[in-house]
Design an enzyme around this catalytic site. Structure first.
Site, mmCIF file in Angstrom:
data_model
loop_
_atom_site.group_PDB
_atom_site.id
_atom_site.type_symbol
_atom_site.label_atom_id
_atom_site.label_comp_id
_atom_site.label_asym_id
_atom_site.label_seq_id
_atom_site.Cartn_x
_atom_site.Cartn_y
_atom_site.Cartn_z
ATOM 1 N NE ARG A 150 4.857 8.898 -2.015
ATOM 2 C CZ ARG A 150 3.907 8.556 -1.142
ATOM 3 N NH1 ARG A 150 2.842 7.899 -1.581
ATOM 4 N NH2 ARG A 150 4.025 8.823 0.132
ATOM 5 C CG HIS A 169 6.577 -3.026 -0.629
ATOM 6 N ND1 HIS A 169 5.590 -2.388 -1.342
ATOM 7 C CD2 HIS A 169 6.066 -3.241 0.618
ATOM 8 C CE1 HIS A 169 4.526 -2.231 -0.562
ATOM 9 N NE2 HIS A 169 4.779 -2.748 0.620
ATOM 10 C CE1 TYR A 175 3.938 1.534 0.712
ATOM 11 C CE2 TYR A 175 5.085 3.644 0.779
ATOM 12 C CZ TYR A 175 4.844 2.390 1.318
ATOM 13 O OH TYR A 175 5.500 1.982 2.446
ATOM 14 C CG HIS A 213 -0.020 -1.791 -0.273
ATOM 15 N ND1 HIS A 213 0.104 -0.517 0.245
ATOM 16 C CD2 HIS A 213 0.845 -2.565 0.438
ATOM 17 C CE1 HIS A 213 0.999 -0.520 1.223
ATOM 18 N NE2 HIS A 213 1.471 -1.749 1.345
ATOM 19 C CD GLU A 230 1.507 -4.815 3.094
ATOM 20 O OE1 GLU A 230 1.561 -4.105 4.112
ATOM 21 O OE2 GLU A 230 2.237 -4.624 2.095
ATOM 22 C CG ASP A 254 1.548 -4.526 8.034
ATOM 23 O OD1 ASP A 254 1.235 -4.156 9.178
ATOM 24 O OD2 ASP A 254 2.375 -3.927 7.317
ATOM 25 C CG HIS A 307 -1.475 -3.112 7.227
ATOM 26 N ND1 HIS A 307 -1.009 -3.325 5.941
ATOM 27 C CD2 HIS A 307 -0.977 -1.919 7.608
ATOM 28 C CE1 HIS A 307 -0.264 -2.302 5.568
ATOM 29 N NE2 HIS A 307 -0.221 -1.433 6.575
ATOM 30 C CG HIS A 318 5.169 -6.072 5.941
ATOM 31 N ND1 HIS A 318 4.393 -5.457 4.979
ATOM 32 C CD2 HIS A 318 6.324 -6.426 5.319
ATOM 33 C CE1 HIS A 318 5.050 -5.446 3.831
ATOM 34 N NE2 HIS A 318 6.225 -6.033 4.019
ATOM 35 C CG ASP A 357 -1.612 1.574 6.963
ATOM 36 O OD1 ASP A 357 -0.642 1.183 7.634
ATOM 37 O OD2 ASP A 357 -1.586 1.647 5.716
ATOM 38 C CG HIS A 369 3.495 0.787 9.893
ATOM 39 N ND1 HIS A 369 4.291 0.151 8.956
ATOM 40 C CD2 HIS A 369 2.212 0.516 9.528
ATOM 41 C CE1 HIS A 369 3.527 -0.455 8.069
ATOM 42 N NE2 HIS A 369 2.268 -0.245 8.392
ATOM 43 C CD GLU A 376 6.355 -2.560 5.642
ATOM 44 O OE1 GLU A 376 6.487 -2.617 4.414
ATOM 45 O OE2 GLU A 376 5.243 -2.621 6.216
#
Length: 277
Positions: free
Chosen positions: A37, A67, A70, A107, A142, A176, A179, A211, A224, A226, A256
């Site tokens: 975050r 990564h 987000y 992202h 991504e 991904d 995705h 991914h 989206d 998973h 993931e």
């Protein structure tokens, strides 16, 4: 050999992540550079890094994937959010040089009513500020599912970002599976066609990582979410084709899926069993 790992917590350092990966049958791993975050990253422990490099050489750990958090939105309409993205990525790429030659995934962002073209321009502007000639890290865009105002929902959008970057040789793509399936690329029924389209628009040499995730939602849903391998709409048979496809079989794969370590161990075992030597 199938190179496969999962997402691990970085809270206890690089050596701990490598040891955890080996304990579940993995030979690579992905981790957040800081709290997903956002916030300040934990200080680099140089002894931990040295021990990580030694352990990785001894146990065959390679091609780790960092990564970005987000909250990093390179194309936000809010200048302060774009500044956070700039500062975070600048710091992350500096820290990545403690583990040279690895991958950094992010992202692309959400344009939030500005339009995709403006979003693409802003993402490229950020990349032109943070990429530098001496860096050894490859930065990965991504592929996204296309929910809301996400940029990167199509191969064309990703290509447009790359084309605007002065040091485009520092860029690659992380595909991904959840995705792209949710975005409307039929990797279940026409994997060859999707890979051919990727090659035609972006260039297969840009594909650096995968991914590997099933999807809780049906084809072209733009959701989206998973799912565990074989328990979603993509399915085990399609993943067997993905990991053995000539364009992807030598790439690193990162799970993931919604799992704990024992679940990841089971999926790694399953996928290794499907890999054709």
């Amino acid at each position: 050999m199938l190179t496969i790992g999962c997402h691990l917590s970085s809270s206890k350092g690089y050596l701990n992540m490598a040891e955890t990966a080996v304990s579940i049958g993995a030979d690579t791993f992905q981790f957040f550079t800081r709290n997903p975050r956002g916030g300040k990253a934990k200080a680099i422990d140089e002894e931990d890094i040295r021990n990580f490099h030694k352990y990785s050489r001894e146990h065959g750990i390679h091609t780790i994937l960092a990564h970005a958090p987000y909250t990093l939105n390179a194309c936000s309409a809010d200048e302060s959010i774009r500044e956070f993205a700039l500062n975070t990525m600048t710091d992350d790429l500096r820290r990545m040089e403690y583990t040279p030659g690895q991958l950094y995934n992010f992202h692309p962002g959400s344009h939030v009513k500005q339009g995709a073209e403006r979003g693409i321009e802003l993402i490229a502007e950020l990349l032109n500020r943070v990429l530098y000639p001496e860096m050894t890290t490859t930065v990965l865009l991504e592929t996204m599912a296309g929910k809301g105002s996400e940029v990167g929902r199509s191969f064309e959008e990703i290509r447009s970002i790359i084309d605007r970057c002065e040091l485009s040789e520092k860029l690659g793509v992380c595909l991904d599976t959840c995705h792209v399936y949710d975005a409307g690329y039929d990797i279940v029924g026409d994997l060859d066609g999707v890979i051919d389209e990727f090659d035609r628009i972006i260039g297969i040499d840009r594909l650096k990582a995968v991914h590997i995730n099933d999807s809780k939602n049906p084809f072209a849903s733009h959701k989206d979410r998973h799912e565990k391998i074989g328990e979603g709409y993509i399915g085990t048979e399609a993943f067997e084709r993905v990991i053995n496809h000539p364009a992807m079989r030598e790439l690193p794969f990162y799970l993931e899926t919604p799992n704990e370590l024992d679940g990841y161990a089971g999926e790694i075992s399953l996928l290794k069993g499907l890999y054709r030597h």
